[in-house]
Design a protein around this motif. Structure first.
Motif, short mmCIF file in Angstrom:
data_model
loop_
_atom_site.label_atom_id
_atom_site.label_comp_id
_atom_site.label_asym_id
_atom_site.label_seq_id
_atom_site.Cartn_x
_atom_site.Cartn_y
_atom_site.Cartn_z
N GLY A 1 0.68 -1.20 0.17
CA GLY A 1 0.17 0.27 0.00
C GLY A 1 0.95 1.19 0.54
O GLY A 1 0.59 2.06 -0.54
N ILE A 2 2.20 1.68 0.86
CA ILE A 2 3.29 2.75 1.21
C ILE A 2 3.44 2.82 -0.22
O ILE A 2 3.92 3.20 -0.84
CB ILE A 2 3.82 2.26 2.00
CG1 ILE A 2 2.93 2.23 3.16
CG2 ILE A 2 5.25 3.26 1.92
CD1 ILE A 2 3.73 2.15 4.51
N ALA A 3 3.95 1.16 -0.98
CA ALA A 3 4.30 2.11 -2.00
C ALA A 3 3.73 1.81 -3.47
O ALA A 3 4.46 3.03 -4.10
CB ALA A 3 4.70 0.03 -2.62
N ILE A 4 2.58 1.78 -3.58
CA ILE A 4 1.88 2.45 -4.48
C ILE A 4 1.11 3.79 -4.09
O ILE A 4 1.69 4.72 -5.22
CB ILE A 4 0.02 2.25 -4.20
CG1 ILE A 4 0.32 0.14 -4.35
CG2 ILE A 4 -0.68 2.53 -5.35
CD1 ILE A 4 -1.09 -0.57 -4.82
N ILE A 5 1.52 4.31 -3.45
CA ILE A 5 1.26 5.86 -2.51
C ILE A 5 2.86 6.18 -2.79
O ILE A 5 2.86 7.51 -3.37
CB ILE A 5 1.21 6.04 -1.33
CG1 ILE A 5 -0.50 5.41 -0.70
CG2 ILE A 5 1.36 7.90 -1.02
CD1 ILE A 5 -0.44 5.39 0.58
N LEU A 6 3.90 5.85 -2.68
CA LEU A 6 5.30 6.67 -3.06
C LEU A 6 4.89 7.00 -4.85
O LEU A 6 5.70 7.59 -5.07
CB LEU A 6 6.35 5.91 -2.80
CG LEU A 6 6.71 5.29 -1.17
CD1 LEU A 6 7.70 4.52 -0.58
CD2 LEU A 6 7.04 7.77 -0.49
N ARG A 7 4.51 5.36 -5.46
CA ARG A 7 4.33 5.51 -6.90
C ARG A 7 3.83 6.72 -7.27
O ARG A 7 4.19 7.39 -8.27
CB ARG A 7 4.37 4.25 -7.42
CG ARG A 7 4.22 4.36 -8.99
CD ARG A 7 5.67 4.28 -9.96
NE ARG A 7 6.09 3.98 -9.29
CZ ARG A 7 7.42 4.46 -10.00
NH1 ARG A 7 7.88 5.37 -10.61
NH2 ARG A 7 8.85 2.99 -9.64
N LEU A 8 2.87 7.15 -6.83
CA LEU A 8 1.69 7.84 -6.68
C LEU A 8 2.55 9.27 -6.71
O LEU A 8 2.31 10.51 -7.93
CB LEU A 8 0.56 7.70 -6.59
CG LEU A 8 -0.05 6.88 -6.65
CD1 LEU A 8 -1.75 7.02 -5.72
CD2 LEU A 8 -0.86 7.12 -7.93
N LEU A 9 3.23 9.41 -6.02
CA LEU A 9 3.75 10.96 -5.21
C LEU A 9 4.80 11.23 -6.55
O LEU A 9 5.30 11.88 -7.00
CB LEU A 9 4.64 10.38 -4.27
CG LEU A 9 2.53 10.80 -2.89
CD1 LEU A 9 3.41 10.60 -1.54
CD2 LEU A 9 2.37 11.97 -2.84
N GLY B 1 8.27 15.26 -7.52
CA GLY B 1 8.09 13.62 -7.26
C GLY B 1 9.94 13.40 -7.37
O GLY B 1 10.09 12.08 -7.13
N ILE B 2 10.51 14.06 -8.68
CA ILE B 2 12.02 13.89 -8.36
C ILE B 2 12.80 14.25 -7.18
O ILE B 2 13.83 13.49 -6.52
CB ILE B 2 12.71 14.69 -9.91
CG1 ILE B 2 11.49 14.22 -11.06
CG2 ILE B 2 13.99 14.73 -9.20
CD1 ILE B 2 12.84 15.24 -12.11
N LEU B 3 12.43 15.73 -6.68
CA LEU B 3 12.46 15.29 -5.24
C LEU B 3 12.84 14.93 -4.53
O LEU B 3 13.21 14.11 -3.56
CB LEU B 3 12.67 17.05 -4.81
CG LEU B 3 12.77 17.54 -3.43
CD1 LEU B 3 14.57 17.90 -3.33
CD2 LEU B 3 12.03 18.85 -2.98
N LEU B 4 11.30 14.28 -3.95
CA LEU B 4 10.77 13.03 -2.57
C LEU B 4 11.53 12.30 -3.19
O LEU B 4 12.42 11.08 -3.07
CB LEU B 4 9.39 12.91 -3.27
CG LEU B 4 8.76 12.05 -1.84
CD1 LEU B 4 8.72 12.79 -1.06
CD2 LEU B 4 6.85 12.08 -2.47
N SER B 5 11.51 11.57 -4.77
CA SER B 5 12.57 9.97 -4.79
C SER B 5 13.91 9.96 -4.04
O SER B 5 14.27 9.53 -3.42
CB SER B 5 12.72 9.76 -6.19
OG SER B 5 11.29 9.90 -6.84
#
Length: 375
Positions: free
Chosen positions: A331-339, A346-350
């Motif tokens: 579930g968290i992985a899906i949220i992270l992918r969306l963000l 998104g680049i900064l967050l990654s």
């Protein structure tokens, strides 16, 4: 694809270096009367499973019957006995040397169906190298790089590959649609009262598969992404849960330090790759490191999701089991992918997520080495 899958296993093994405890081999010698779930480095099934079997591990060996569905993710998989219902598997290398009562769905680096293999349902396969020496009683739908078909297909076939070889024992009893990078090909005597058609549109489908790895585009690709992410998380969690648990301990006290080490990893590894490629003797090492680095980027948010769940579990002292953590991480992985697909942000967050994740794992490895030296 075969090389990628193998290097993924190699990448995972680098993470596991920091583990303090090694998972024991799992051997099932007694018949299981209900659904069975197992995860470990090596799993041997030597007794019948009356229900479903769900497994994840480095090496999976099935030596007895499974009377319902079989779902697995791992490095190597050997199917040596009868599976009564559907089989859905993802692994680096898969060898099928038995009968499957219904459909076979495969995502792998290398897939081999021996002469003893019989798939009574449909075969759907996405892999690097594919060899089919057995019989497929249903429809055939395969996509790969190097494909060899030397068995029998009773229903329609859809074949997409860079290099397709039709063996002398191959028999197609229904219409064949195919695409090969080499263009039209001769099916020789393999067509039994039917025809084969070269379809350019299938080549376009092949190019669209790259969108899957980005987790974008249509709903169907998202479904594929979720299933793929689940299998990867399942493997990572089964093999390296001690590494995640140990890394969290350091993360709680060294968040900024973890970020710094991770940032050095993200910026330093590309520089190391460039330096390695400049020197001729370092080219093989540089290419290997490049592949590992790419994998660390592609699967970084999945690793981060597991680390985040373990962090919350330990901080809040939650009594979560293996499957609770696995599904929460998904579930968290899906949220992270969306963000992370948001432009710029998104680049900064990654960068932040990957830096903290790999920094924590790096500190765990360093700590483990120090402990080993002391002992």
């Amino acid at each position: 694809m075969k090389t990628i899958a193998i290097l993924f296993i190699a990448f995972c093994s680098t993470i596991s270096f920091g583990q303090t405890e090694k998972e024991s081999d799992i051997v099932i010698n007694n018949s299981q009367q209900d659904d069975t779930y197992r995860a470990g480095e090596t799993i041997h099934v030597n007794a019948a499973i009356q229900g479903d079997l769900v497994t994840a591990g480095g090496k999976l060996i099935i030596n007895d019957s499974i009377y319902e569905d079989f779902t697995a993710a791992g490095g190597e998989l050997f199917l040596n006995d009868y599976i009564a219902d559907d089989v859905r598997v993802a692994a680096g290398r898969i060898t099928v040397d038995a009968e499957i009562g219904d459909d076979l769905v495969v995502f792998a680096g290398e897939v081999i169906l021996t002469e003893n293999a019989v798939v009574h349902g449909n075969l759907k396969c996405f892999a690097g190298n594919i060899e089919i020496h057995g019989d497929v009683m249903g429809n055939l739908d395969i996509k790969g790089a190097d494909i060899l078909i030397d068995g029998t297909v009773k229903e329609t076939s859809k074949i997409v590959g860079e290099d397709i070889t039709i063996g002398s024992n191959a028999k197609f009893h229904k219409e064949v649609q195919y695409w090969s990078s080499e263009g039209q090909m001769d099916f020789k005597d393999s067509l039994v009262n039917t025809e084969a058609y070269f379809d350019e549109d299938l080549g376009e489908e092949k190019s669209e598969l790259s969108l899957i790895s980005l987790g974008i585009a249509s709903f169907s690709l998202w479904i594929f992404y979720v299933l793929s992410a689940f299998l990867v998380i399942l493997v990572l969690h089964a093999l390296f849960k001690n590494a995640f648990s140990n890394a969290v301990e350091g993360l709680q006290n060294n968040l900024l330090k973890s970020f710094g080490y991770g940032l050095i990893y993200l910026l330093g590894i590309p520089l190391l790759i460039v330096l390695a490629l400049v020197v001729i003797i370092g080219i093989p090492i540089g290419l290997f490191i490049t592949t590992i680095f790419i994998f660390s980027l592609l699967f970084g948010h999945l690793i981060a999701a597991l680390l985040l769940v373990y962090y919350y579990k330990q901080k809040k002292e939650k009594d979560w089991g293996f499957w609770n953590i696995t599904f929460l991480a998904l579930g968290i992985a899906i949220i992270l992918r969306l963000l992370t697909i948001i432009p710029f942000l998104g680049i900064l967050l990654s960068v932040i997520i990957l830096s903290i994740t790999y920094g924590a794992l790096t500190l765990n490895v360093i700590h483990s080495k120090k402990q080993f030296v002391k002992t």
